[in-house]
Design an enzyme around this catalytic site. Structure first.
Site, PDB file in Angstrom:
ATOM      1  N   GLU A  40      38.130 -31.091 -18.372  1.00  0.00           N
ATOM      2  CA  GLU A  40      38.375 -30.932 -17.117  1.00  0.00           C
ATOM      3  C   GLU A  40      37.191 -31.226 -16.225  1.00  0.00           C
ATOM      4  O   GLU A  40      37.218 -31.734 -15.096  1.00  0.00           O
ATOM      5  CB  GLU A  40      38.956 -29.354 -17.153  1.00  0.00           C
ATOM      6  CG  GLU A  40      38.888 -28.779 -15.669  1.00  0.00           C
ATOM      7  CD  GLU A  40      38.845 -27.211 -15.422  1.00  0.00           C
ATOM      8  OE1 GLU A  40      38.422 -26.782 -14.613  1.00  0.00           O
ATOM      9  OE2 GLU A  40      39.274 -26.554 -16.635  1.00  0.00           O
ATOM     10  N   HIS A  41      35.832 -30.871 -16.636  1.00  0.00           N
ATOM     11  CA  HIS A  41      34.794 -31.084 -15.747  1.00  0.00           C
ATOM     12  C   HIS A  41      34.653 -32.586 -15.769  1.00  0.00           C
ATOM     13  O   HIS A  41      34.177 -32.962 -15.006  1.00  0.00           O
ATOM     14  CB  HIS A  41      33.418 -30.247 -16.564  1.00  0.00           C
ATOM     15  CG  HIS A  41      33.427 -28.910 -16.362  1.00  0.00           C
ATOM     16  ND1 HIS A  41      32.464 -28.508 -15.254  1.00  0.00           N
ATOM     17  CD2 HIS A  41      34.112 -27.975 -16.475  1.00  0.00           C
ATOM     18  CE1 HIS A  41      32.450 -27.089 -15.204  1.00  0.00           C
ATOM     19  NE2 HIS A  41      33.557 -26.665 -15.920  1.00  0.00           N
ATOM     20  N   GLU A  53      26.791 -32.226 -17.234  1.00  0.00           N
ATOM     21  CA  GLU A  53      28.013 -30.945 -17.184  1.00  0.00           C
ATOM     22  C   GLU A  53      27.643 -29.971 -18.444  1.00  0.00           C
ATOM     23  O   GLU A  53      28.122 -28.817 -18.168  1.00  0.00           O
ATOM     24  CB  GLU A  53      29.260 -31.578 -17.394  1.00  0.00           C
ATOM     25  CG  GLU A  53      30.130 -32.361 -16.377  1.00  0.00           C
ATOM     26  CD  GLU A  53      29.737 -31.683 -15.091  1.00  0.00           C
ATOM     27  OE1 GLU A  53      30.320 -30.533 -14.959  1.00  0.00           O
ATOM     28  OE2 GLU A  53      29.246 -32.105 -13.943  1.00  0.00           O
ATOM     29  N   HIS A 113      38.349 -27.429 -21.944  1.00  0.00           N
ATOM     30  CA  HIS A 113      37.625 -27.117 -20.664  1.00  0.00           C
ATOM     31  C   HIS A 113      36.656 -28.080 -20.412  1.00  0.00           C
ATOM     32  O   HIS A 113      36.365 -28.585 -18.976  1.00  0.00           O
ATOM     33  CB  HIS A 113      36.993 -25.924 -20.773  1.00  0.00           C
ATOM     34  CG  HIS A 113      36.181 -25.373 -19.707  1.00  0.00           C
ATOM     35  ND1 HIS A 113      34.898 -25.253 -19.569  1.00  0.00           N
ATOM     36  CD2 HIS A 113      36.526 -24.939 -18.447  1.00  0.00           C
ATOM     37  CE1 HIS A 113      34.605 -24.840 -18.369  1.00  0.00           C
ATOM     38  NE2 HIS A 113      35.541 -24.402 -17.850  1.00  0.00           N
ATOM     39  N   GLU A 141      28.325 -21.828 -15.781  1.00  0.00           N
ATOM     40  CA  GLU A 141      29.537 -21.250 -15.721  1.00  0.00           C
ATOM     41  C   GLU A 141      29.898 -20.235 -16.708  1.00  0.00           C
ATOM     42  O   GLU A 141      30.467 -18.947 -16.283  1.00  0.00           O
ATOM     43  CB  GLU A 141      30.686 -22.180 -15.705  1.00  0.00           C
ATOM     44  CG  GLU A 141      31.920 -21.687 -15.438  1.00  0.00           C
ATOM     45  CD  GLU A 141      33.112 -22.661 -15.569  1.00  0.00           C
ATOM     46  OE1 GLU A 141      34.326 -22.216 -15.835  1.00  0.00           O
ATOM     47  OE2 GLU A 141      32.733 -24.015 -15.567  1.00  0.00           O
TER      48      GLU A 141
END
Length: 466
Positions: free
Chosen positions: A79-80, A149, A76, A156
């Protein structure tokens, strides 16, 4: 021949049957999916549709399931980082190029797949492929962006924790597969998010982003030969692997994981999961029918009042009173296992009886499901299947996912024939073999003081069958 037969029957049918047959006719006229395997082992697939825009994406057989406890969250995190700049385009240049194309770039990570895709005008197909190839092969993974991030992902995570349904399903996976990475969350734990390094990200790409585990899929006004040429040229840096990846079928556990709280006026949220089947198992389509038969319910919603519904479970839940808020069946398939079950919400006073009713209804499918319920479930599933392919993005998603899990794209016509072959005896057999008196994983959150232990729930269900 078959489409001509269907067409000849259409004028003689009522509205509902007419719509169903028109959908079936469309399925038999579905354009072919063209697939080419490159020398590297990467597959390139496309379906032509007469649109002005095209969706092209990269589907990778990699997700949180292929992580360890130490690097859980890496897939994940990658992905960022993919949109933060490459050796050729910095972050601002990347964003401006997409905006100037009038395009859209997105990505998502699941437990078994990572997906990056672009939606653009047909004239910009090569540009879209070039951008995807660039961010996947040449991301700089800049340390400053990586540190930034971390905070984004932690925020998130805070938002996910506020979404009770997502929390419940994460904890259901932990309950059912707690000895396997399949039980990990996709975002990973806080300590990993705070400690993941550039080396973790590069190592994950090296081990998992292999040519034979990648599908480039596109839908729209696509010239397949051109897509193949662009993919072979632009994705040349993905190496081929040795074909070996250790994958052990995760054990399924009948267990419960409860999180009690007593917030004023709060609802109890719960999920019950049975061991399901993999994508490729012969019973997978029957499970989809059973999911449709069980259906879903939400208090005070729907065109048909609950007590007038043809769904027996909806009727019985409505009779429990206003405390039964909602339920929905789910069916999640993985490479080698699955999770089937239901998610629900109720007030504390109704929780005990609600769980009894839902568990008994699922168990009782092995004996009392009717022809009408099976046919209704099949019709609803067909409607879902037809409705799920209403855009180039949905079609590209269908192509990419199916090539990863089945090794081919199953035509809708074939799927319809297999669906039509499912009858009441088949539904009863699958329910009897896989749902009746089987271990279940249970997780719940909220005011649970009246929730009986799992062993007591199973005992009651068995007693009602006597």
């Amino acid at each position: 021949m078959l489409s001509r037969l269907l067409k000849s029957r259409l004028p003689k049918c009522n509205g509902r049957r007419m719509s169903s047959l028109q959908g079936e006719l469309a399925a038999y006229q579905q354009p072919p999916t063209k697939v080419t395997r490159l020398p590297s082992g990467m597959r390139v697939a496309s379906q032509y549709t007469p649109d002005e825009t095209v969706t092209v994406g990269v589907w990778i057989d990699a997700g949180s399931r292929f992580e360890t406890k130490e690097n859980n969250g890496t897939a994940h995190f990658l992905e960022h980082m993919a949109f933060k700049g490459t050796k050729k385009r910095n972050r601002i240049q990347l964003e401006q190029e997409i905006e100037n194309m009038g395009g859209h770039l997105n990505a998502y990570t699941s437990r078994e797949q990572t997906v990056y895709y672009a939606k653009c005008f047909k004239s910009d197909l090569r540009n879209g492929v070039d951008i995807l190839a660039d961010i996947l092969q040449h991301s700089t993974l800049d340390q400053g962006h990586l540190d930034f991030e971390r905070g984004v992902i932690l925020r998130e995570m805070e938002e996910v924790e506020k979404t009770t349904e997502e929390v419940i399903f994460d904890r259901l996976h932990l309950t059912a597969f707690h000895d396997s990475p399949l039980g990990y969350t996709i975002l990973g734990p806080v300590e990993n998010i705070q400690s993941i390094t550039q080396e973790h990200l590069r190592e994950y790409v090296k081990e998992n982003y292999l040519a034979e585990r990648i599908v480039v899929a596109a839908a729209g006004p696509v010239d397949h030969a051109e897509l193949v040429r662009n993919s072979e040229e632009l994705f040349s840096h993905f190496r081929s692997g040795d074909g070996k990846r250790k994958e052990e079928k995760p054990a399924f556990y009948g267990a419960e994981l409860l999180y009690r709280s007593q917030e004023e006026g709060s609802l109890a949220h719960f999920a019950v999961g049975y061991e399901g089947v993999p994508w490729t198992h012969p019973d997978s389509l029957t499970f989809m029918v059973i999911q449709s038969i069980i259906g879903n319910y939400k208090k005070n919603e729907g065109l048909v009042p609950a007590k007038l519904s043809s769904n027996r479970l909806t009727n019985s839940v409505a009779n429990l009173g206003p405390g039964a808020e909602s339920f929905s069946a789910f069916n999640t398939c993985y490479k080698d296992t699955g999770l089937f079950g239901f998610y629900g919400e109720s007030d504390e006073a109704t929780l005990d009886g609600y769980l009894d009713e839902l568990l008994f209804a699922v168990s009782n499918l092995a004996f009392s499901v009717t022809e009408e319920e099976v046919e209704r479930g099949k019709r609803q599933l067909k409607t879902t299947l037809f409705g799920s392919l209403d855009s180039t993005t949905a079609i590209a998603e269908d192509i990419g996912r199916q090539l990863l899990v089945y090794g081919r794209r199953i035509p809708l016509a074939e799927l319809l024939l297999r669906l039509d072959a499912i009858n009441i005896e088949e539904v009863k057999r699958v329910a009897r073999e896989r749902l009746f008196d089987k271990d279940v994983a249970v997780t719940a959150l909220g005011p649970l003081s009246r929730m009986p232990p799992l062993v007591e729930l199973r005992r009651r269900t068995a007693a009602r069958r006597l």
